[in-house]
Enzyme design. Structure first.
Site, PDB file in Angstrom:
ATOM      1  N   ASN A   3       0.700  -0.867   0.194  1.00  0.00           N
ATOM      2  CA  ASN A   3       0.023  -0.185  -0.122  1.00  0.00           C
ATOM      3  C   ASN A   3       1.177   1.159  -0.047  1.00  0.00           C
ATOM      4  OD1 ASN A   3      -1.745   2.100   0.552  1.00  0.00           O
ATOM      5  ND2 ASN A   3      -2.925   1.000   2.676  1.00  0.00           N
ATOM      6  N   TRP A   4       1.215   2.125  -1.545  1.00  0.00           N
ATOM      7  CA  TRP A   4       1.638   2.712  -1.138  1.00  0.00           C
ATOM      8  C   TRP A   4       1.256   4.345  -0.601  1.00  0.00           C
ATOM      9  CZ3 TRP A   4       3.338   3.336  -7.015  1.00  0.00           C
ATOM     10  CH2 TRP A   4       4.610   2.022  -7.040  1.00  0.00           C
ATOM     11  N   LYS A   5      -0.149   4.218  -0.824  1.00  0.00           N
ATOM     12  CA  LYS A   5      -0.672   5.205   0.648  1.00  0.00           C
ATOM     13  C   LYS A   5      -0.522   6.302  -0.673  1.00  0.00           C
ATOM     14  CE  LYS A   5      -0.312   3.306   4.801  1.00  0.00           C
ATOM     15  NZ  LYS A   5       0.048   3.220   6.375  1.00  0.00           N
ATOM     16  N   HIS A  27      -9.469   1.245   4.923  1.00  0.00           N
ATOM     17  CA  HIS A  27      -8.311   1.511   5.250  1.00  0.00           C
ATOM     18  C   HIS A  27      -8.595   2.566   7.184  1.00  0.00           C
ATOM     19  CE1 HIS A  27      -3.907   3.026   6.504  1.00  0.00           C
ATOM     20  NE2 HIS A  27      -4.060   1.775   5.758  1.00  0.00           N
ATOM     21  N   GLU A  49      -6.914   4.591   8.080  1.00  0.00           N
ATOM     22  CA  GLU A  49      -6.662   6.864   7.373  1.00  0.00           C
ATOM     23  C   GLU A  49      -7.997   6.717   6.894  1.00  0.00           C
ATOM     24  OE1 GLU A  49      -2.902   5.836   5.516  1.00  0.00           O
ATOM     25  OE2 GLU A  49      -2.166   5.214   7.212  1.00  0.00           O
ATOM     26  N   GLU A  98      -5.308  -4.880  10.460  1.00  0.00           N
ATOM     27  CA  GLU A  98      -4.612  -3.295  11.134  1.00  0.00           C
ATOM     28  C   GLU A  98      -4.763  -3.315  12.031  1.00  0.00           C
ATOM     29  OE1 GLU A  98      -2.631  -2.853   6.700  1.00  0.00           O
ATOM     30  OE2 GLU A  98      -4.030  -0.861   6.605  1.00  0.00           O
ATOM     31  N   GLY A 144       2.463   2.599  10.706  1.00  0.00           N
ATOM     32  CA  GLY A 144       3.487   3.584  10.510  1.00  0.00           C
ATOM     33  C   GLY A 144       4.224   4.265  11.725  1.00  0.00           C
ATOM     34  N   SER A 149       3.206  -2.280  10.250  1.00  0.00           N
ATOM     35  CA  SER A 149       5.251  -2.086  10.635  1.00  0.00           C
ATOM     36  C   SER A 149       5.388  -4.067  10.301  1.00  0.00           C
ATOM     37  CB  SER A 149       5.194  -1.551  11.989  1.00  0.00           C
ATOM     38  OG  SER A 149       4.647  -0.360  12.306  1.00  0.00           O
ATOM     39  N   GLY A 195       4.565   1.590   4.633  1.00  0.00           N
ATOM     40  CA  GLY A 195       6.581   1.699   4.693  1.00  0.00           C
ATOM     41  C   GLY A 195       7.419   1.126   3.805  1.00  0.00           C
TER      42      GLY A 195
HETATM   43  P1  13P Z   1       2.858   0.296   7.663  1.00  0.00           P
HETATM   44  O1  13P Z   1       3.561  -0.847   7.136  1.00  0.00           O
HETATM   45  O2  13P Z   1       3.536   1.733   7.400  1.00  0.00           O
HETATM   46  O3  13P Z   1       3.306   0.726   8.978  1.00  0.00           O
HETATM   47  O4  13P Z   1       1.286   0.752   6.785  1.00  0.00           O
HETATM   48  C1  13P Z   1       0.852   0.026   7.228  1.00  0.00           C
HETATM   49  C2  13P Z   1      -0.669   0.215   6.148  1.00  0.00           C
HETATM   50  O5  13P Z   1      -1.181   0.475   6.473  1.00  0.00           O
HETATM   51  C3  13P Z   1      -1.048  -0.810   5.639  1.00  0.00           C
HETATM   52  O6  13P Z   1      -2.188  -0.299   4.910  1.00  0.00           O
END
Ligand code: 13P
Length: 253
Positions: free
Chosen positions: A9-11, A96, A98, A168, A174, A213, A235
């Site tokens: 997931n590149w966000k 997600h 977020e 998640e 993150g 993470s 990440g």
């Molecule tokens: P991280 O791997 O950066 O913690 O993010 C996880 C995530 O939200 C994947 O959708």
């Protein structure tokens, strides 16, 4: 045995040059390590065409990070499932944390998005997870169970096997903090039981990913758990070497 799925997931990261380099490096790495898992990258919408072309003919599948609950019309800024399908997306992330936190997406909206994705032939990666306060209050199973049950309540039983679920924990995203393998396994087993209550035959085939993470140094122990069928990687998906190392962990090579 369920096949593992490693999805990046590149966000809201990337750019034309960086994307091209990242995909080229991942493809080159996969040529070396081989492909015995499902592998995908979920990219920002403006880069779908670029990445569609870059992954064409490779083992890498394309995904998006969100989809509208609506089919078309006056929904400024939204992207429909049909549009994602035109760019050969296989997956789309829905719900997600977020989007739940910053865009006010309710369980019902997330459920409607999962249905919209399925209608367009996409596989929704349905994200669920508790906050730190909820975990500390002992509410993890209640919160995560409610999140998945609202989605399951609007699906046809036959569609259960067409979804992917991603657990998640919000406090692990993150932050560098990961759920221990045992903590994650407990929630994954609970999620599979909820899926089984809707469609027992399908539940054993649904891939349930862990996200939060996940890195090369913790992926192997997480992915060794019986109900952890892959990872949704934030990440670490932005660095080809890290993403490839997680793919190798999933493949056991
Ligand atoms: P991280 O791997 O950066 O913690 O993010 C996880 C995530 O939200 C994947 O959708």
């Amino acid at each position: 045995m369920r096949r593992k799925l490693v999805a990046g997931n590149w966000k809201m990261n990337g750019g034309l040059a960086a994307n091209a380099a990242l995909i080229a490096d991942v493809k080159a790495g996969l040529a070396v390590v081989g492909v015995q898992a499902d592998i995908a990258v979920c990219v920002p919408a403006p880069y779908l065409a670029q990445v569609q072309a870059a992954v064409a003919g490779s083992a890498l599948a394309l995904g998006a990070q969100d989809v509208s609950a609506h089919a078309s019309g006056a929904y400024t800024g939204e992207v429909s499932g049909a549009m994602l399908a035109e760019f050969a997306c296989k997956y789309v992330i829905v719900g997600h944390s977020e989007r739940r936190a910053y865009h006010g997406e309710s369980d019902e909206v997330v459920a409607a998005k999962a249905v919209a994705a399925l209608k367009s032939g996409l596989t929704p990666i349905v994200c669920v997870g508790e906050t730190l306060a909820e975990r500390e209050a002992g509410q993890t199973n209640a919160v995560v169970g409610r999140q998945i049950d609202v989605v399951l309540s609007v699906l046809d039983a036959a569609d259960v096997e067409k979804i992917v679920v991603a657990y998640e924990p919000v406090w692990a995203i993150g932050t560098g903090k990961t759920a221990t393998p045992a903590m994650a396994q407990d929630v994954h087993a609970m999620l599979r039981a909820r899926l089984a209550a809707k469609n027992a035959g399908a539940a054993v085939r649904v891939q349930i990913l862990y996200g939060g993470s996940m890195k090369p140094d913790n992926a192997r122990e997480l992915l060794a758990m019986s109900d952890i069928d892959g990872g949704l990687i934030g990440g670490a998906a932005l660095k080809a070497a890290d993403f490839l190392a997680i793919v190798q962990a999933a493949q056991g090579n």
